[in-house]
Design a protein around this motif. Structure first.
Motif, mmCIF file in Angstrom:
data_model
loop_
_atom_site.group_PDB
_atom_site.id
_atom_site.type_symbol
_atom_site.label_atom_id
_atom_site.label_comp_id
_atom_site.label_asym_id
_atom_site.label_seq_id
_atom_site.Cartn_x
_atom_site.Cartn_y
_atom_site.Cartn_z
ATOM 1 N N VAL B 29 0.842 -1.200 0.000
ATOM 2 C CA VAL B 29 0.000 0.000 0.000
ATOM 3 C C VAL B 29 0.880 1.254 0.000
ATOM 4 O O VAL B 29 0.646 2.206 -0.752
ATOM 5 C CB VAL B 29 -0.978 0.002 1.207
ATOM 6 N N LEU B 30 1.947 1.237 0.813
ATOM 7 C CA LEU B 30 2.846 2.394 0.834
ATOM 8 C C LEU B 30 3.527 2.591 -0.522
ATOM 9 O O LEU B 30 3.702 3.712 -0.976
ATOM 10 C CB LEU B 30 3.895 2.226 1.942
ATOM 11 N N HIS B 31 3.904 1.481 -1.163
ATOM 12 C CA HIS B 31 4.510 1.606 -2.491
ATOM 13 C C HIS B 31 3.551 2.275 -3.463
ATOM 14 O O HIS B 31 3.941 3.145 -4.239
ATOM 15 C CB HIS B 31 4.882 0.217 -3.046
ATOM 16 N N LEU B 32 2.291 1.857 -3.417
ATOM 17 C CA LEU B 32 1.308 2.441 -4.333
ATOM 18 C C LEU B 32 1.125 3.931 -4.054
ATOM 19 O O LEU B 32 1.049 4.749 -4.979
ATOM 20 C CB LEU B 32 -0.017 1.687 -4.237
ATOM 21 N N LEU B 33 1.065 4.290 -2.762
ATOM 22 C CA LEU B 33 0.909 5.703 -2.414
ATOM 23 C C LEU B 33 2.130 6.506 -2.871
ATOM 24 O O LEU B 33 2.010 7.569 -3.467
ATOM 25 C CB LEU B 33 0.724 5.866 -0.892
ATOM 26 N N SER B 41 3.146 10.870 2.657
ATOM 27 C CA SER B 41 2.852 12.012 3.522
ATOM 28 C C SER B 41 2.209 11.533 4.820
ATOM 29 O O SER B 41 1.880 10.357 4.971
ATOM 30 C CB SER B 41 1.878 12.949 2.809
ATOM 31 N N GLU B 42 2.036 12.486 5.743
ATOM 32 C CA GLU B 42 1.362 12.155 7.006
ATOM 33 C C GLU B 42 -0.035 11.611 6.754
ATOM 34 O O GLU B 42 -0.468 10.637 7.360
ATOM 35 C CB GLU B 42 1.274 13.418 7.853
ATOM 36 N N GLU B 43 -0.747 12.281 5.814
ATOM 37 C CA GLU B 43 -2.099 11.790 5.495
ATOM 38 C C GLU B 43 -2.040 10.395 4.899
ATOM 39 O O GLU B 43 -2.934 9.584 5.129
ATOM 40 C CB GLU B 43 -2.792 12.707 4.477
ATOM 41 N N GLY B 44 -0.956 10.148 4.136
ATOM 42 C CA GLY B 44 -0.787 8.825 3.540
ATOM 43 C C GLY B 44 -0.680 7.760 4.612
ATOM 44 O O GLY B 44 -1.271 6.679 4.520
ATOM 45 N N VAL B 45 0.075 8.087 5.656
ATOM 46 C CA VAL B 45 0.241 7.151 6.767
ATOM 47 C C VAL B 45 -1.116 6.885 7.426
ATOM 48 O O VAL B 45 -1.494 5.730 7.667
ATOM 49 C CB VAL B 45 1.260 7.711 7.795
ATOM 50 N N THR B 46 -1.867 7.952 7.697
ATOM 51 C CA THR B 46 -3.169 7.796 8.343
ATOM 52 C C THR B 46 -4.123 6.994 7.459
ATOM 53 O O THR B 46 -4.835 6.105 7.935
ATOM 54 C CB THR B 46 -3.798 9.181 8.625
ATOM 55 N N TYR B 47 -4.098 7.325 6.170
ATOM 56 C CA TYR B 47 -4.966 6.610 5.229
ATOM 57 C C TYR B 47 -4.653 5.108 5.240
ATOM 58 O O TYR B 47 -5.551 4.269 5.372
ATOM 59 C CB TYR B 47 -4.791 7.175 3.820
ATOM 60 N N PRO B 56 -1.765 4.418 13.281
ATOM 61 C CA PRO B 56 -0.816 5.101 12.391
ATOM 62 C C PRO B 56 0.647 4.782 12.716
ATOM 63 O O PRO B 56 1.470 4.674 11.815
ATOM 64 C CB PRO B 56 -1.120 6.578 12.613
ATOM 65 N N ILE B 57 0.976 4.592 13.992
ATOM 66 C CA ILE B 57 2.378 4.324 14.350
ATOM 67 C C ILE B 57 2.876 3.027 13.706
ATOM 68 O O ILE B 57 4.048 2.909 13.351
ATOM 69 C CB ILE B 57 2.568 4.298 15.899
ATOM 70 N N ASN B 58 1.978 2.057 13.539
ATOM 71 C CA ASN B 58 2.384 0.798 12.912
ATOM 72 C C ASN B 58 2.818 1.009 11.472
ATOM 73 O O ASN B 58 3.618 0.252 10.930
ATOM 74 C CB ASN B 58 1.232 -0.225 12.926
ATOM 75 N N VAL B 59 2.247 2.041 10.853
ATOM 76 C CA VAL B 59 2.613 2.343 9.475
ATOM 77 C C VAL B 59 3.840 3.261 9.464
ATOM 78 O O VAL B 59 4.793 3.047 8.711
ATOM 79 C CB VAL B 59 1.430 3.002 8.734
#
Ligand SMILES: Cc1cc2nc3c(=O)[nH]c(=O)nc-3n(C[C@H](O)[C@H](O)[C@H](O)COP(=O)(O)O)c2cc1C
Ligand code: SF4
Ligand code: FES
Lengths: 470, 164
Positions: B29-33, B41-47, B56-59
């Motif tokens: 998911v992070l790769h796609l973002l 971004s921070e929003e990306g992490v939350t998303y 969010p900390i796990n991400v």
């Protein structure tokens, strides 16, 4: 290799025996399933699916195949470690993280012959009873990931993946999982943590031997790309016939990746142990550059201990003990271990007399300091400390006692960590210090011993030397 | 955060590859973002956290650990040059210097936590990478997703000219 034609300038050397790399750089070859099937592709998967899983494992055991990822552990034996009374699902993971410095072989299989790997994985999954498998590809292989995904889709379409493969009743799904640029994801338990969506902190063994407690705490077999491809050829030839390749206990072929100061660096698939280092260097790789002399070789990826050109080794040949030099070493698992190094991942890095050993060691130390996962204090602090010392020596600020400090830091990492990265990071330093001690000391200066070695110390000395303000 | 429909489809597809645990989809998911937005971004992490049922900390701990994830935008063309032994022996440090001077990149601000340097015009960015697994044919580098071998220092300009 008969009638196979290879691309201009990429023909295999006469000493090579191409099994795994048969189709690499081949004229008229492509990655499509049609091309693969045209020459008997997936026939071995069909054959294996008609066997008993245990019979497949027995062939692999009988072949003597040892893992090509680094440790050289017998593959069939590893598969046998899945607990016999296991009721949990079993997983297969292909380790395509290829990140040991000096190693560049798996990339060609992924880029040019993905179906060979998929076929190897179908057979291996069937043998160990896995219905879900992942290929962990390092992030820096974006093209390989795409090629694999396309190949997996093709295999699905042709009924080699999915439900009831070829009417055998066996189901298997394979997915590609991409890493994100961390070397430690090559370590199998770090890889598993990463595949679980976490930081790749390696797990402590025991108890976390993947074959018993792996992905999602289920039995998991992790094998290298090349290892899994060999399985296909073992089924094709039969374990016993395969074992005739190479030498006893060091069977089959393996791909040696040669880099550094040679005329013809590259990848060469040879029968294990049938070629000495001297033959590899002089015959296959065209020798050193003009006017140069051999200084050192790292025979199995940067984690392997360095060998010095004029070293002598005592090894067993049959019942006799014989003395040999570096160029006489057959490139197999057992002899390289007897010579105090290892065959590791097959990455052979050659250095000639133009190289400074403190520069080389510093480069290696930079790698390990950057890649330590940071879980264990000796590894995290030690790898950085060793890097800082060799940085300082390279900058002209080293003192002779630094060399002993290096050795002592390395010794205090070795054997005191969760994973084998500890050894991997300490062995370069301990072996370079043992073998090139004088040269390293020569790169330092006694006068530096009385000078401050960092900014803080300089500030402290200035402070202590200042006249107190009245 | 604006997630276009086709990106959402890809994300859902990626998650479906992990039938046992959704958490396994953190990296994909992070790769796609990152591929879509250029960085995480921070929003990306939350998303990603919400999507996968995590905190969010796990991400974030994943983003901060792996060198492959970035929290700042790189240049239009991001160069990763291998600095490990075999490539260094064939001149990768000189290549780095040449690439920087040709592209107008100042690497003096680079640190362990912020390894990427970007050119003033934002066209190029560069960082050192560890062994890219082509050690026999160094110096090697990746430009975005394209791989280049035998990029001797004198070929720096030619490489940059391929991306303009
Ligand atoms: C620090 C470290 C890095 C490793 N990197 C890799 C790697 O990039 N590729 C690989 O196949 N094995 C790597 N290994 C070895 C794996 O842990 C594991 O032993 C191997 O994948 C097993 O496969 P095999 O039995 O087929 O060799 C690494 C091990 C350590 C300790
Ligand atoms: S030895 Fe190093 S890399 Fe391995 S777990 Fe410990 S800190 Fe991490
Ligand atoms: S050292 Fe650069 S690719 Fe391996």
């Amino acid at each position: 290799m008969g009638d196979i034609k290879y691309l201009q300038g990429k023909q295999p050397h006469a000493r090579e025996k191409r099994l795994i790399f048969r189709n690499i750089d081949r004229e008229g070859w492509d990655t499509s399933i049609e091309r693969y099937v045209k020459e008997g592709g997936y026939d071995q998967a069909k054959k294996a699916l008609k066997m008993e899983p245990k019979a497949v494992t027995d062939e692999v055991k009988g072949s003597g195949l040892r893992g090509r990822g680094g440790a050289g552990f017998p593959t069939g034996v590893k598969w046998g470690f899945i607990p016999p009374k296991n009721t949990k699902p079993v997983y297969l993971i292909c380790n395509a993280d290829e990140s040991e410095p000096g190693t560049f072989k798996d990339r060609y299989i992924l880029h040019q012959d993905p179906h060979q790997l998929i076929e190897g994985m179908i057979i291996s999954s069937f043998a160990v009873g896995a219905h879900l498998a992942y290929i962990y590809v390092r992030e820096e292989f974006p093209e390989a990931a795409q090629i694999l995904e396309k190949a997996i889709a093709e295999a699905h379409e042709k009924g080699f993946l999915g439900k009831d493969i070829q009417g055998s009743g066996f189901d298997l799904e394979i997915y590609v999982h991409r890493g994100a640029g961390a070397y430690i994801c090559g370590e199998e338990t770090g890889l598993i943590e990463s595949l679980e969506g976490k930081r790749p902190y390696p797990r402590i063994k025991p108890p976390y031997f993947p074959a018993a407690l792996g992905l999602y705490m289920s039995p998991t077999i992790v094998n290298n790309v090349e290892t899994l491809c060999h399985v296909k050829h073992i089924i094709e030839m039969g374990g016993e016939e395969y074992a005739k390749l190479g030498t006893p206990r060091n069977t089959g072929t393996r791909i040696l990746c040669v880099s550094g100061d040679v005329q013809k660096p590259g990848y060469y698939e040879v029968e294990v142990g049938k070629l000495t280092f001297g033959e590899l260097l002089n015959d296959v790789c065209g020798g050193l550059l003009p006017g140069r002399k051999l200084k050192a070789v790292i025979p199995g990826g940067s984690s392997a201990k360095v060998l010095k050109a004029d070293e002598r080794f005592k090894i067993k040949k049959g019942d006799e003990e014989v003395e040999i030099g570096v160029e006489d070493i057959p490139m197999d698992f057992d002899t390289l271990m007897a010579c105090g190094s290892m065959a590791g991942s097959g990455g052979v890095i050659i250095m000639d007399d133009s190289r400074s050993m403190s520069w080389v060691l510093n480069n290696i130390n930079n790698f390990y300091a950057h890649e330590s996962c940071g879980q264990c204090t000796p590894c995290r602090e030690g790898s950085l400390w060793m890097k800082k010392i060799t940085d300082r020596i390279e900058a002209g600020g080293g003192m002779p006692s630094d060399v002993d400090t290096l050795a002592s830091v390395a010794k205090n990492i070795d054997g005191r960590t969760i994973c084998a990265f500890g050894e991997a990071s300490s062995w370069p330093t301990s072996s370079f210090v043992a073998k090139f001690r004088d040269e390293l000391i020569g790169a330092t200066d006694e006068a530096n011993a009385s000078k401050p070695s960092n900014k803080e110390q300089a500030a402290q000395q200035r402070y202590l030397a200042e006249e107190p303000v009245a | 955060m604006d997630i276009p429909a086709d990106l959402e489809t890809k994300i859902n597809e990626a998650i479906s590859h992990y039938p046992v645990s959704k958490r396994s989809a953190v990296l994909p998911v992070l790769h796609l973002l990152q591929h879509h937005f250029g960085f995480v971004s921070e929003e990306g992490v939350t998303y990603a956290a919400e999507k996968l049922g995590l905190e969010p900390i796990n991400v974030l701990e994943v983003v901060t650990f792996y060198p492959g994830f970035r929290q700042c935008a790189p240049g239009k063309y991001h160069i990763r040059a291998c600095r490990t032994l075999s490539c260094a022996m064939s001149g990768s440090y000189e290549l780095m210097d040449k690439l920087c001077s040709e592209a107008g990149i100042d690497r003096s601000t680079v640190t362990h936590h912020d390894p990427i340097a970007v050119s003033k015009d934002g066209k190029y960015s560069i960082e050192f990478a560890e062994c890219l697994a082509s050690c026999g044919f160094g110096p090697v580098c990746l430009v975005n997703d394209e791989f280049h071998e035998k990029v001797e220092p004198e070929k720096a300009k030619g490489l940059l000219n391929q991306y303009s």
